[in-house]
Design an enzyme around this catalytic site. Structure first.
Site, mmCIF file in Angstrom:
data_model
loop_
_atom_site.group_PDB
_atom_site.id
_atom_site.type_symbol
_atom_site.label_atom_id
_atom_site.label_comp_id
_atom_site.label_asym_id
_atom_site.label_seq_id
_atom_site.Cartn_x
_atom_site.Cartn_y
_atom_site.Cartn_z
ATOM 1 N N SER A 1 0.856 -1.187 0.000
ATOM 2 C CA SER A 1 0.000 0.000 0.000
ATOM 3 C C SER A 1 0.888 1.231 0.000
ATOM 4 C CB SER A 1 -0.895 0.008 1.243
ATOM 5 O OG SER A 1 -0.086 0.115 2.413
ATOM 6 N N LYS A 2 0.270 2.412 -0.054
ATOM 7 C CA LYS A 2 1.066 3.645 -0.114
ATOM 8 C C LYS A 2 1.957 3.818 1.117
ATOM 9 C CE LYS A 2 -1.492 6.396 -3.423
ATOM 10 N NZ LYS A 2 -2.229 7.624 -3.693
ATOM 11 N N ARG A 3 1.486 3.346 2.264
ATOM 12 C CA ARG A 3 2.312 3.503 3.468
ATOM 13 C C ARG A 3 3.550 2.614 3.392
ATOM 14 N NH1 ARG A 3 1.216 -0.600 7.382
ATOM 15 N NH2 ARG A 3 -0.441 -1.963 6.664
ATOM 16 N N HIS A 4 3.481 1.544 2.599
ATOM 17 C CA HIS A 4 4.632 0.659 2.443
ATOM 18 C C HIS A 4 5.600 1.163 1.373
ATOM 19 C CE1 HIS A 4 1.748 -2.721 3.828
ATOM 20 N NE2 HIS A 4 2.548 -2.414 4.829
#
Length: 472
Positions: A242-245
């Site tokens: 995901s974007k946080r990753h």
């Protein structure tokens, strides 16, 4: 004579070039380059509502920044729609495809019935063998593949191994929609065939498509290219990226201050290995990359590892190359425009002189930019809280005395500055650090910097004395 290797990268322009797409492009490029072949670029823009020119430009810009060069012109799938329809006409003429006049309501009823009965084959084949004379008036037909009803479809995948599908579970997929537009499944097969693609290397989210596309190849009597389906990239915790990753566009990594060569090196090691080697030159990547060395498990994205690889490349780069990389990045990284506006030949020379010390500490170009700030910041300096704490009344008295020493000095270089500071420390009965640390705070606004005597030489007499006076 062996057939030349031809791979292709075929992104859909519905968004920027994401990190998984960049790795797929890199794997295709390395496989072709290592075998004297070609990598082609095809923009799969058949989804007209979601495809944008902005996304196409971002994909091309991202590939160029990463140093991944394709061969020949960019091919646009939508422009080849007539050729896709021509292939369907061939299948119709040979009885390998048929016209389906099922209405949307009938199709929905079929899907509901299949779900109730737990079947994966959603279409019941009601128009496979019916005559066109039975067609309802005013209904435009879709064209479907007359897929085999028995037996199995097999793909000997270069990464996943032998994968088998029972044909009884596969639908007669739509080749042309009722509005005459080709479907993605058809367009991919025709384009890959016409482009002489020998190896399809893509994410394993396309593995089920491989069965459908193999059936279309067989219906057209064409040879099926070799296929390699790469596991997707997951986050550090093993969940879907995901974007946080780190599921960002390649342009975001550029803005975060990563070097293209470092990102390329990091990506090649996501799911592929060559012994325990971590750092590869481009030539080493090309020489060693092969499909059997790609693992079947999802790779895990790790920002700390990327940062470590980037730091390695920064330290290993020459000062000239590092300054060039920083200059190229200025329009893209936060705060870059401020330095760009001040970049005179004199400042460039100072940056080059300071670069050996600066690049040792930085792990990204943003950190490198931040560490150069003392060279071009405007007076009065913004002084960090930790640095302010060093400027005690006693420290200010020492700095005032140092101004007198510096103004009396005939020379201005690192050596003469060091002599003056050491003499004053000895005369004042303090350790060198008691003077050097406040001096660093006054000159740079920070508690860390290159060697303080080198800083004095870089800033020059006038600027150095002005900053010390500001602090006093």
């Amino acid at each position: 004579m062996t057939e030349p290797i031809i791979t292709r990268f075929a992104p859909s322009p519905t968004g920027f070039l994401h990190i998984g797409g960049a790795r797929t492009a890199l794997f295709n490029w390395l496989y072709a380059r290592g075998r004297g072949g070609k990598m082609l670029l095809r923009i799969e823009d058949t989804d007209r509502e979601r495809s944008t020119q902005q996304a196409i430009d971002a994909i091309i810009d991202g590939l160029k920044w990463l140093g991944i060069a394709w061969d020949g012109d960019v091919i646009h799938q939508f422009a080849r729609a007539d050729r896709h329809r021509e292939a369907v006409e061939q299948m119709l003429a040979q009885g390998k495809a048929y016209r389906c006049f099922a209405t949307p309501q009938e199709l929905e009823e079929m899907r509901e019935k299949a779900r109730r009965e737990g079947r994966t084959r959603l279409y019941d084949g009601r128009w496979r063998d019916r005559d066109r004379s039975e067609a309802p008036a005013g209904v435009k037909p879709a064209i479907r593949l007359k897929a085999p009803l028995t037996g199995e479809t097999v793909v000997d995948d270069k990464v996943q191994g032998r994968v088998t599908w029972q044909n009884e579970n596969l639908d007669d997929l739509v080749l042309l929609r009722s509005d005459g537009n080709p479907t993605y499944m058809l367009a991919v097969v025709v384009d890959d065939h016409d482009m002489n693609v020998t190896h399809i290397i893509r994410g394993d989210d396309h593995l089920n498509n491989a069965a459908r596309q193999t059936q279309i190849y067989n219906a057209l009597g064409w040879a099926v290219p070799a296929m390699a389906h790469i596991p997707l990239i997951h986050g550090p915790d093993g969940s879907k990226l995901s974007k946080r990753h780190g599921a960002l566009g390649v342009d975001a990594y550029r803005a975060l201050g990563y070097l293209p060569v470092a990102l390329r090196n990091y990506l090649v090691r996501l799911g592929w290995s060559h012994g325990d080697q971590e750092v590869f030159s481009t030539q080493e990547m090309i020489a060693h990359f092969d499909l059997p060395q790609i693992g079947r498990s999802p790779a895990r994205f790790d920002f700390a590892k990327l940062e470590s690889v980037n730091g390695h490349y920064m330290r290993a780069s020459s000062s000239e190359d590092m300054l060039a990389a920083l200059e190229q990045a200025l329009p893209h990284i936060a705060g870059g425009e401020a330095l760009k506006a001040r970049l005179t030949p004199a400042l460039r020379s100072k940056l080059l002189t300071a670069m050996p010390a600066l690049k040792e500490r930085a792990k990204t170009l943003i950190e490198l930019l931040d560490s150069t700030r003392f060279l071009w910041a405007e007076r009065p300096l913004i002084i960090e809280e930790k640095a302010k704490a060093l400027l005690t009344p006693e420290a200010r008295k020492l700095l005032a005395a140092l101004i007198v020493k510096f103004e009396a000095s005939a020379d201005w270089n690192a050596g003469s500055a060091e002599t003056a500071v050491r003499v004053l420390a000895e005369e004042s009965g303090v350790k060198l650090g008691a003077l050097a640390q406040p001096l660093r705070a006054a000159l740079t606004g920070r508690v860390t910097s290159p060697g303080i005597f080198e800083v004095l030489e870089l800033l020059g007499r006038e600027e150095s004395l002005s900053r010390i006076k500001d602090a006093v």
